[in-house]
Scaffold this active site. Sequence first.
Site, PDB file in Angstrom:
ATOM      1  N   ASP A 142      -3.775  -4.064   1.565  1.00 38.02           N
ATOM      2  CA  ASP A 142      -4.896  -3.266   1.084  1.00 38.02           C
ATOM      3  C   ASP A 142      -4.862  -1.924   1.805  1.00 38.02           C
ATOM      4  OD1 ASP A 142      -7.252  -2.290   0.103  1.00 38.02           O
ATOM      5  OD2 ASP A 142      -8.545  -3.581   1.311  1.00 38.02           O
ATOM      6  N   GLU A 143      -4.234  -0.952   1.175  1.00 41.76           N
ATOM      7  CA  GLU A 143      -4.032   0.364   1.780  1.00 41.76           C
ATOM      8  C   GLU A 143      -3.392   0.244   3.161  1.00 41.76           C
ATOM      9  OE1 GLU A 143      -7.680   2.544   1.677  1.00 41.76           O
ATOM     10  OE2 GLU A 143      -7.936   2.353  -0.476  1.00 41.76           O
TER      11      GLU A 143
END
Length: 503
Positions: A142-143
């Site tokens: 996630d990012e």
Amino acid sequence: MLCSDSYWLLHQSMSSLMRSEHRPVTLFLVLLLSWSTDSVSAVGVNWGLASSTPLPPSKVVNGLLLSNGVTRVKLPDADPTVLESLSGSGIGVIVGIRNEMLRYLSQSKKAAASWVHDNVTRYYSDNRAGGGVQIEYIAVGDEPFLLSYGQQYQPYVIGAAMNIHTALKAAKLSERIKLIVPCSSDVYQTNSSLPSKAHFRPDLNKTMVDLLSILSNHSSLFVLDMNPFSSFQQNKNLSLDFHLFQLTSRPLTDGHSKYGNYFDLSIDSVVSSLSKVGFGDMDIMVGSVGWPTDGASNATSANAQLFMQGLIDHLKAKTGSPLRPKRPPTETYLFTLLDENQLNITTGNYERHYGIFTFDGQAKYNMDVGQGSRPLKNVHEVDYLNQKWCVVNNNKDLYNVTASVVQACSNADCSSLSSGGSCGGIGWPGNVSYAFNSYFQANGQSQESCDFNGLGLITTVDPSVGECRFVIGLHTSGSNSFFQSLVVLQQVVSVFIFVASFV
């Protein structure tokens, strides 16, 4: 926007769009619409569970997603209850892998195979009309390249992606489920906000080239997470109107290209960055984009509605961007379905207020996506706690009330009390009561949770003031202890930012 390690569900897939190229325009809840013709663009929604009292997943699926025509969701974690609730729904799903798992998965093919078995194969179905879950993508991290993370996750992304792909191949799913890696907008840099000057960060260049090669070889795409609100806060050269798709905004000129909104500016910054490393034709998915409704100045429902409707109108027009005319992103996912009072607020208290719906499933604003003025459908028969609130007892000596406020806001959500927030101007002692009530509701309205060393008082009179809503919590099968433990330290620190305003 920073997506914490909350359970989430977004969806989507290019392969599925190819299979349903002429599907009709659906209602928006946005959460997914598709438009037929030469260029098909889909809109999905992020769905997270970072809430102290989340709605039951089955109620979200039936009461929000299906009732509003949603056909795709994205989740950066594989929550079993959520996946089970999506079984047989026909909703396309992106299943995510939390950043903390990347190192483990990159170092062990066996671990990757186990993850795929437990979180994908067990639920998977490629038949929208049948049972099972329509899993279309796996989001690896996630990012993970977020600048503030430094090298915490970057070294493990490629290895984790390769091992997950190997596991998918062994399960005979590699042609049906694609890998993606959501990237924050700080993976690229630019001068004066000009897309033509954009390039990937030097510290990421080699990793990015390796990743893009893998994605290209497996017919996948680049995923960009946008944060227009953060951009507006940090870049005073670009106006609010420019970020909200308003026609009155002053365009930004970059050579022969003119930009009238932040969305196209961001897309072309990625296109330019991709081109400079040899992947200029790679398709782009927007994995996260939205506008908050509380927690800061200009974070309002009115601005969120302008942004969301402007975005939908822009995508429906299929004009694309100056560097990609008539070629909009293949899919765009809105952030987010519901407010989440356990999201990390390091970047701002507004992070907990991106929901199109409140935490209890009530629409904050309306959006026209081609079906006129029909309102979004809310969740019905919500299982609220009793009609009671916790407030400060004005008959007590409040000399030591600050310690009680710190206790409350360190373990519950006080983000609406921020400057510019919906409760930021209610003053003393209303702000103390808000803090007390937030803690009281998060703890199931237990008698002891309104004690605060004798300073709390339970009342049946709603203390809400104007736009400042004193919420009532929900009955839940159990507290979301994972998220509470994950953010509690950060809450302790952040509460001191505004605790001085209480006294």
